[in-house]
Design a protein around this motif. Sequence first.
Motif, PDB file in Angstrom:
ATOM      1  N   GLN A  97      -8.096   4.535  -0.311  1.00 27.27           N
ATOM      2  CA  GLN A  97      -8.462   3.346   0.454  1.00 27.27           C
ATOM      3  C   GLN A  97      -8.059   2.146  -0.396  1.00 27.27           C
ATOM      4  OE1 GLN A  97     -12.635   3.817   1.111  1.00 27.27           O
ATOM      5  NE2 GLN A  97     -12.340   5.315   2.741  1.00 27.27           N
ATOM      6  N   ALA A 150       0.819  -1.222   0.000  1.00 25.87           N
ATOM      7  CA  ALA A 150       0.000   0.000   0.000  1.00 25.87           C
ATOM      8  C   ALA A 150       0.848   1.265   0.000  1.00 25.87           C
ATOM      9  CB  ALA A 150      -0.947  -0.001   1.187  1.00 25.87           C
ATOM     10  N   THR A 187      -6.100  -6.120  -6.104  1.00 23.93           N
ATOM     11  CA  THR A 187      -5.991  -4.833  -5.427  1.00 23.93           C
ATOM     12  C   THR A 187      -7.153  -3.951  -5.858  1.00 23.93           C
ATOM     13  OG1 THR A 187      -3.590  -5.001  -5.374  1.00 23.93           O
ATOM     14  CG2 THR A 187      -4.526  -2.813  -5.089  1.00 23.93           C
ATOM     15  N   SER A 188      -7.820  -3.360  -4.884  1.00 28.74           N
ATOM     16  CA  SER A 188      -8.918  -2.438  -5.152  1.00 28.74           C
ATOM     17  C   SER A 188      -8.579  -1.093  -4.512  1.00 28.74           C
ATOM     18  CB  SER A 188     -10.218  -2.995  -4.571  1.00 28.74           C
ATOM     19  OG  SER A 188     -11.251  -2.054  -4.712  1.00 28.74           O
ATOM     20  N   ASP A 217     -13.373   4.412  -8.244  1.00 23.30           N
ATOM     21  CA  ASP A 217     -13.043   3.033  -7.905  1.00 23.30           C
ATOM     22  C   ASP A 217     -12.198   2.447  -9.039  1.00 23.30           C
ATOM     23  OD1 ASP A 217     -14.673   2.988  -5.588  1.00 23.30           O
ATOM     24  OD2 ASP A 217     -16.436   2.656  -6.842  1.00 23.30           O
ATOM     25  N   THR A 254     -10.024   2.791  -3.909  1.00 26.31           N
ATOM     26  CA  THR A 254     -11.163   3.703  -3.962  1.00 26.31           C
ATOM     27  C   THR A 254     -10.786   5.016  -3.283  1.00 26.31           C
ATOM     28  OG1 THR A 254     -12.086   2.882  -1.898  1.00 26.31           O
ATOM     29  CG2 THR A 254     -12.868   1.845  -3.906  1.00 26.31           C
ATOM     30  N   ILE A 277      -7.438  -1.898  -0.762  1.00 24.06           N
ATOM     31  CA  ILE A 277      -7.787  -3.216  -0.248  1.00 24.06           C
ATOM     32  C   ILE A 277      -7.077  -4.250  -1.125  1.00 24.06           C
ATOM     33  CG2 ILE A 277      -9.644  -4.859   0.180  1.00 24.06           C
ATOM     34  CD1 ILE A 277     -11.509  -2.395   0.461  1.00 24.06           C
ATOM     35  N   GLN A 278      -6.228  -5.042  -0.493  1.00 20.56           N
ATOM     36  CA  GLN A 278      -5.512  -6.093  -1.210  1.00 20.56           C
ATOM     37  C   GLN A 278      -5.929  -7.433  -0.609  1.00 20.56           C
ATOM     38  OE1 GLN A 278      -1.514  -4.582  -0.534  1.00 20.56           O
ATOM     39  NE2 GLN A 278      -1.403  -3.958  -2.680  1.00 20.56           N
ATOM     40  N   ALA A 279      -6.706  -8.188  -1.372  1.00 21.38           N
ATOM     41  CA  ALA A 279      -7.175  -9.486  -0.885  1.00 21.38           C
ATOM     42  C   ALA A 279      -7.328 -10.436  -2.064  1.00 21.38           C
ATOM     43  CB  ALA A 279      -8.510  -9.326  -0.167  1.00 21.38           C
TER      44      ALA A 279
END
Length: 120
Positions: free
Chosen positions: A80, A55, A88-89, A113, A91, A82-84
Amino acid sequence: MRTQRGLSFFGFIIIAGFVAAAAIVFFKVVPAYIEYFNVKKAVTSVAKEQGTQPAAAIRESFDKHANISDIKAVSGKDLQIIQAGGKTSITVGYEKVVPVVANVSLLFDFNVDAAGSGAE
């Protein structure tokens, strides 16, 4: 006898006032949308290019894009991330207040997004 046609001077002033007001609003709103599209482009680019990175690296890369694109409304710390599941997302949401005249302002609420794959 022919009837007179055309626009009276008073009618012209009213129409010119509406056109001037619309032009003022247009020219004040366009920079906010240009910045939004620059933010969207930068977030999408960072998500695709830096999706596998941590991140902190993604935020640093966004700050570099923001510096080049003259983005002032959003910085890397506002993202923001999110890595899952190998994806990777990213926003980001922000508001932009555009003063029009005197104490009249327009408020824009922008949300961006972007998703990038972790393993390419």
